[in-house]
Design a protein around this motif. Structure first.
Motif, PDB file in Angstrom:
ATOM      1  N   LEU A   3       0.611  -1.282   0.136  1.00 22.71           N
ATOM      2  CA  LEU A   3      -0.035  -0.103   0.163  1.00 22.71           C
ATOM      3  C   LEU A   3       0.907   1.218  -0.080  1.00 22.71           C
ATOM      4  N   TRP A   4       1.840   1.337   0.886  1.00 24.15           N
ATOM      5  CA  TRP A   4       2.780   2.545   0.872  1.00 24.15           C
ATOM      6  C   TRP A   4       3.323   2.811  -0.434  1.00 24.15           C
ATOM      7  N   LYS A   5       3.589   1.706  -1.388  1.00 25.18           N
ATOM      8  CA  LYS A   5       4.313   1.908  -2.795  1.00 25.18           C
ATOM      9  C   LYS A   5       3.151   2.555  -3.401  1.00 25.18           C
ATOM     10  N   THR A   6       2.038   1.884  -3.570  1.00 23.27           N
ATOM     11  CA  THR A   6       0.988   2.541  -4.240  1.00 23.27           C
ATOM     12  C   THR A   6       0.686   3.922  -4.108  1.00 23.27           C
ATOM     13  N   CYS A   7       0.749   4.316  -2.726  1.00 23.25           N
ATOM     14  CA  CYS A   7       0.315   5.470  -2.242  1.00 23.25           C
ATOM     15  C   CYS A   7       1.415   6.765  -2.836  1.00 23.25           C
ATOM     16  N   GLU A   8       2.771   5.921  -2.664  1.00 30.74           N
ATOM     17  CA  GLU A   8       3.945   6.828  -2.783  1.00 30.74           C
ATOM     18  C   GLU A   8       3.716   7.364  -4.602  1.00 30.74           C
ATOM     19  N   ARG A   9       3.467   6.231  -5.441  1.00 25.50           N
ATOM     20  CA  ARG A   9       3.552   6.530  -6.809  1.00 25.50           C
ATOM     21  C   ARG A   9       2.452   7.517  -7.245  1.00 25.50           C
ATOM     22  N   GLN A  10       1.489   7.698  -6.300  1.00 27.56           N
ATOM     23  CA  GLN A  10       0.316   8.673  -6.423  1.00 27.56           C
ATOM     24  C   GLN A  10       0.605   9.760  -5.565  1.00 27.56           C
ATOM     25  N   ASN A  11       1.855   9.972  -4.881  1.00 25.92           N
ATOM     26  CA  ASN A  11       1.881  11.239  -4.009  1.00 25.92           C
ATOM     27  C   ASN A  11       1.177  11.314  -2.851  1.00 25.92           C
ATOM     28  N   ILE A  12       0.657  10.123  -2.376  1.00 21.74           N
ATOM     29  CA  ILE A  12      -0.092  10.289  -1.047  1.00 21.74           C
ATOM     30  C   ILE A  12       1.063   9.757   0.017  1.00 21.74           C
ATOM     31  N   LYS A  13       1.287  10.787   1.032  1.00 22.45           N
ATOM     32  CA  LYS A  13       2.161  10.322   1.982  1.00 22.45           C
ATOM     33  C   LYS A  13       1.718   9.142   3.061  1.00 22.45           C
ATOM     34  N   SER A  14       2.606   8.255   3.422  1.00 18.75           N
ATOM     35  CA  SER A  14       2.271   7.156   4.270  1.00 18.75           C
ATOM     36  C   SER A  14       3.154   7.027   5.497  1.00 18.75           C
ATOM     37  N   ALA A  15       2.567   6.481   6.583  1.00 13.39           N
ATOM     38  CA  ALA A  15       3.354   6.214   7.843  1.00 13.39           C
ATOM     39  C   ALA A  15       2.912   5.007   8.342  1.00 13.39           C
ATOM     40  N   VAL A  16       3.987   4.211   8.511  1.00 15.34           N
ATOM     41  CA  VAL A  16       3.632   2.865   8.968  1.00 15.34           C
ATOM     42  C   VAL A  16       4.445   2.420  10.310  1.00 15.34           C
ATOM     43  N   HIS A  17       3.620   1.983  11.321  1.00 15.78           N
ATOM     44  CA  HIS A  17       4.037   1.459  12.528  1.00 15.78           C
ATOM     45  C   HIS A  17       4.103  -0.031  12.734  1.00 15.78           C
ATOM     46  N   MET A  18       5.362  -0.439  12.657  1.00 16.98           N
ATOM     47  CA  MET A  18       5.633  -1.889  13.011  1.00 16.98           C
ATOM     48  C   MET A  18       5.087  -2.953  12.079  1.00 16.98           C
ATOM     49  N   TRP A  19       4.483  -2.792  10.916  1.00 18.93           N
ATOM     50  CA  TRP A  19       3.717  -3.620   9.827  1.00 18.93           C
ATOM     51  C   TRP A  19       4.802  -4.451   9.240  1.00 18.93           C
ATOM     52  N   PRO A  20       4.304  -5.991   9.343  1.00 24.63           N
ATOM     53  CA  PRO A  20       5.391  -6.900   8.815  1.00 24.63           C
ATOM     54  C   PRO A  20       5.603  -6.511   7.346  1.00 24.63           C
ATOM     55  N   GLY A  21       7.008  -6.185   7.306  1.00 26.55           N
ATOM     56  CA  GLY A  21       7.614  -6.085   5.771  1.00 26.55           C
ATOM     57  C   GLY A  21       7.936  -4.429   5.771  1.00 26.55           C
ATOM     58  N   SER A  22       7.356  -3.598   6.776  1.00 20.36           N
ATOM     59  CA  SER A  22       7.744  -2.335   6.524  1.00 20.36           C
ATOM     60  C   SER A  22       9.374  -2.026   6.731  1.00 20.36           C
ATOM     61  N   GLU A  23       9.915  -3.026   7.532  1.00 22.69           N
ATOM     62  CA  GLU A  23      11.384  -2.773   7.891  1.00 22.69           C
ATOM     63  C   GLU A  23      12.293  -3.095   6.817  1.00 22.69           C
ATOM     64  N   VAL A  24      11.771  -3.800   5.658  1.00 24.75           N
ATOM     65  CA  VAL A  24      12.637  -4.690   4.938  1.00 24.75           C
ATOM     66  C   VAL A  24      13.378  -3.394   3.982  1.00 24.75           C
ATOM     67  N   PRO A  25      14.817  -3.404   3.677  1.00 23.78           N
ATOM     68  CA  PRO A  25      15.537  -2.409   2.997  1.00 23.78           C
ATOM     69  C   PRO A  25      14.917  -2.319   1.644  1.00 23.78           C
ATOM     70  N   SER A  26      14.736  -1.167   0.853  1.00 16.41           N
ATOM     71  CA  SER A  26      14.135  -0.921  -0.394  1.00 16.41           C
ATOM     72  C   SER A  26      12.768  -1.510  -0.560  1.00 16.41           C
ATOM     73  N   ILE A  27      12.090  -1.951   0.115  1.00 20.60           N
ATOM     74  CA  ILE A  27      10.537  -2.305   0.191  1.00 20.60           C
ATOM     75  C   ILE A  27       9.747  -1.554   0.974  1.00 20.60           C
ATOM     76  N   GLY A  28      10.353  -1.095   2.208  1.00 26.29           N
ATOM     77  CA  GLY A  28       9.347  -0.602   3.318  1.00 26.29           C
ATOM     78  C   GLY A  28       9.428   0.796   2.704  1.00 26.29           C
ATOM     79  N   PRO A  29       8.858   1.395   3.494  1.00 27.06           N
ATOM     80  CA  PRO A  29       8.618   3.180   3.193  1.00 27.06           C
ATOM     81  C   PRO A  29       9.883   4.007   3.457  1.00 27.06           C
ATOM     82  N   ALA A  30      10.468   5.012   2.773  1.00 26.97           N
ATOM     83  CA  ALA A  30      11.791   5.727   2.597  1.00 26.97           C
ATOM     84  C   ALA A  30      11.643   6.395   4.039  1.00 26.97           C
ATOM     85  N   GLU A  31      10.684   7.011   4.417  1.00 21.88           N
ATOM     86  CA  GLU A  31      10.520   7.647   5.903  1.00 21.88           C
ATOM     87  C   GLU A  31       9.269   7.305   6.531  1.00 21.88           C
TER      88      GLU A  31
END
Length: 694
Positions: free
Chosen positions: A267-295
């Motif tokens: 979801l955060w990548k989908t939103c990022e492509r369409q200029n929607i800001k995301s914030a993710v708290h401890m969701w599985p997969g969100s910590e993975v380098p280059s996969i999780g959100p940049a910030e």
């Protein structure tokens, strides 16, 4: 005879009669500029200042190159054949050609030149105007995207909503309550969730994906793909192509390895492509380098206080700038899963944990209310699966079926996927397991099922032929699937645990079983024009639904259009024919006679207040609960190395790493060559288009 393609035409090549004609300078200038490159050179050679043969091309910049696109086709010879490309008015047969005055060649050439310039000016102006408009649109969208990407400049393209003090964009908070079964909700222990289930939006339950485990289902919730399509096919598994083991709880063995997480778009990548800001708290997969959100993402911390989670989410919403506030917020609550594994699905410990989580939801709602955001922010509550009880009386010993020395990798749990060592044929190992299995007591074996991967039931969307699902190759060739509440272990593991099977609560079974059901509840403006309750649905639908709540276009997925989901209104007379816990054995469980689910969908609702009073001071209650609940020592869950020990994966991983390093230069070279080929292809296409126009 050698030809200098960069010099002016030699005097002897110019007809003497035309030497003083001014148009000759134009015509021959054009002919000279369109001559092909010398043999053995390309158009990029002109940009190479080290090339000795192109010293006179150094003054040809990119604009000169662009101008050359509008020159006549260079395939034409340097003669007057070029005139034939333009229309010439020929006299009709009725005209008396003898009476026509003789043609003045110089006047005729001036006419043709004038017509040529006029035609080029008109067409060129249209093309340049079109290019200018397209460039402006692209540039505006690019800048608009950069502004949307939190630069602090208002885009004007998204509607804003005021809470009377600040402006907000549409916002959705997705809360995952790991291991939370719909039947856990009741008016006594969870009054907040009871009120939402009874009076707000959602479904009686949501069906998780198979296997009903944490990591596969959390990745499904935010990609809309079945585990066999997004690649996280279990909490533990082995990838034969990567030659790596994945263990969700071990960041050094697959958990944070980007190679495993390439399937699906979160979801955060989908939103990022369409200029929607995301914030993710401890969701599985969100910590993975280059996969999780940049910030704006938080690493997993299983002991974090739930009151701190509320502070974290509200802190994101309280940011001063509208461009800095995330529109999508994901947060993960592991509490019920932790207590379920530790204590099963009954007891005071689980009851206390349920009340603790309910206070968390209550506090979230109160904080949104205090900010006047209830009509701006959507809150969606989901879970990934339910929980089932285990027992020492419901065990199958793997080492009674096969010599574990023949097995190289074990995937999954409580399901068991077996990968034989290369020295043993799959059919041979499968037959040995089946033969020994058939000799065991049928009173036990009737609750276990042995499959080759291609024979796993199709309704699981897991297994089948290799090409049936994108990541079927990550599935072991032989599987043991226990029924809900039954477990597989080894004699050694039981001995290590003092002959007491742990954990006491387990999930990962048949995803359609009543005990594996998940929660879906919603509140907020997105739901206002929807049916209050819809029929139960699969969790692959959640990704599209959240995209819809933010007006975001989803990536390809296994879900359907949200309007189809919301059109499946739950019939007022809908009743569930299954009785919790729907098991062939007796157990103690938290659901007695007051489950909200049973009140609504198993019997006529009792006369009661529409809204049950909730905690007036949830924060104070949470803090008092945290002093005891957070001291819990979580249950250690089984992992592949508990059953077999192998060094194969380590050796193979090292070999793979070395090979990747050795081939790195070759890979880079291929990429560079591909880029160069692409540039040349684009240049050829542009040349062809402009040649066709002119």
């Amino acid at each position: 005879m050698s030809v200098n393609y960069h010099a002016q035409p030699h005097a002897v090549d110019v007809p003497i009669t035309d030497m003083d004609d001014p148009e000759d300078d134009i015509i021959f200038g054009e002919q000279t500029s369109e001559r092909p490159n010398p043999p053995g050179t390309t158009f990029l050679d002109a940009l190479d200042y080290e090339n000795e043969n192109t010293s006179q091309q150094q003054h040809q910049n990119i604009f000169t190159k662009f101008k050359s696109f509008f020159a006549p086709n260079s395939n034409h010879n340097d003669d007057y054949e070029m005139v034939s490309r333009f229309e010439i008015d020929t006299p009709s047969e009725s005209e008396d050609n003898d009476n026509q005055p003789p043609i003045d060649l110089r006047d005729r050439r001036l006419q043709l030149l004038e017509k040529q310039v006029k035609n080029r000016t008109i067409i060129g102006s249209v093309v340049m105007l079109t290019v200018a408009v397209v460039t402006f649109i692209l540039f505006f969208n690019r800048n608009n995207g950069e502004n949307n990407n939190f630069s602090g400049v208002s885009t004007g393209s998204r509607k804003t909503y005021s809470n009377s003090t600040h402006d907000f964009y549409k916002t959705t908070i997705l809360i995952s309550l790991d291991g939370f079964h719909p039947h856990y909700i009741n008016p006594t222990d969870t009054p907040t969730l009871h009120n939402i289930m009874k009076n707000e939006y959602g479904a009686p339950y949501m069906t998780p994906s198979f296997p009903s485990s944490t990591f596969p289902n959390h990745w499904t919730l935010i990609t809309g793909l079945y585990p066999s399509e997004h690649g996280i096919v279990g909490n533990t598994f082995y990838d034969p192509l990567l030659k790596k083991q994945f263990i969700n709880t071990n960041p050094k063995i697959g958990g944070l390895d980007p190679d495993f997480w390439q399937g699906g778009e979160p979801l955060w990548k989908t939103c990022e492509r369409q200029n929607i800001k995301s914030a993710v708290h401890m969701w599985p997969g969100s910590e993975v380098p280059s996969i999780g959100p940049a910030e704006d993402f938080d690493r997993y911390n299983g002991s974090e206080l739930l009151s701190s989670k509320v502070d974290r989410v509200m802190g994101w919403l309280d940011r001063e700038s509208i461009e800095e506030r995330p529109q999508l917020i994901l947060t993960y609550v592991p509490t019920i899963d932790q207590f379920g594994h530790k204590y099963g699905i009954s007891g005071q410990n689980l009851t206390d944990a349920l009340t603790y989580v309910d206070n968390f939801i209550d506090l979230m709602k109160q904080e949104l209310h205090a900010r006047n955001l209830e009509e701006i922010v959507n809150m969606i509550i989901v879970s990934d699966h339910g929980m089932a009880p285990t027992s020492n009386d419901r065990l199958l010993y793997l080492d009674d079926l096969i010599d574990l020395e023949k097995i190289e990798h074990i995937d999954g749990w409580p399901l068991f996927g077996l990968r034989p060592k290369k020295d043993f044929r799959i059919d041979e190992i499968y037959q040995e397991i089946v033969d020994k299995f058939n000799k065991l007591d049928e009173k036990l074996t009737q609750y276990y099922h042995i499959y080759k991967v291609e024979d796993i039931p199709k309704e699981f969307q897991f297994g089948g032929n290799l090409t049936d699902h994108k990541f079927n190759y990550r599935l072991a060739p032989i599987w043991i699937l226990p029924d809900v509440g039954y477990s597989v272990t080894t004699h050694k593991q039981m001995k290590d645990n003092n002959f007491d099977y742990k954990p006491k609560g387990v999930h990962g079974y048949n995803n359609t079983h009543l005990l594996m059901r998940a929660v879906f509840l919603g509140s907020g403006p997105y739901f206002k024009d929807k049916h209050l309750k819809v029929e139960p649905f699969e969790n692959v639908q959640v990704y599209n639904l959240i995209c819809d709540s933010l007006d975001v276009v989803p990536a390809p997925n296994n879900g359907t259009q949200p309007h189809k989901l919301w059109s499946n209104k739950l019939n007022d007379n809908w009743l569930d024919t299954l009785t919790f816990p729907n098991l062939p054995f007796e157990i103690d469980h938290i659901v007695r006679t007051n489950a909200t689910y049973d009140m609504l969908w198993r019997e006529k609702p009792a006369e009661e207040a529409t809204v049950i009073p909730t905690n007036d001071h949830p924060l104070e209650s949470m803090k008092s609960e945290e002093s005891t609940l957070t001291s819990l020592k979580t249950e250690v869950l089984p992992k592949p190395t508990d059953f077999i020990t192998t060094t194969a994966s380590t050796t193979q991983t090292s070999s793979t790493t070395t090979k990747v390093i050795e081939n790195f230069g070759e890979i880079v070279g291929d990429i560079v060559n591909g880029i160069e080929d692409g540039i040349e292809a684009v240049g050829d296409i542009i040349h062809g288009i402009i040649d066709d126009i002119f």
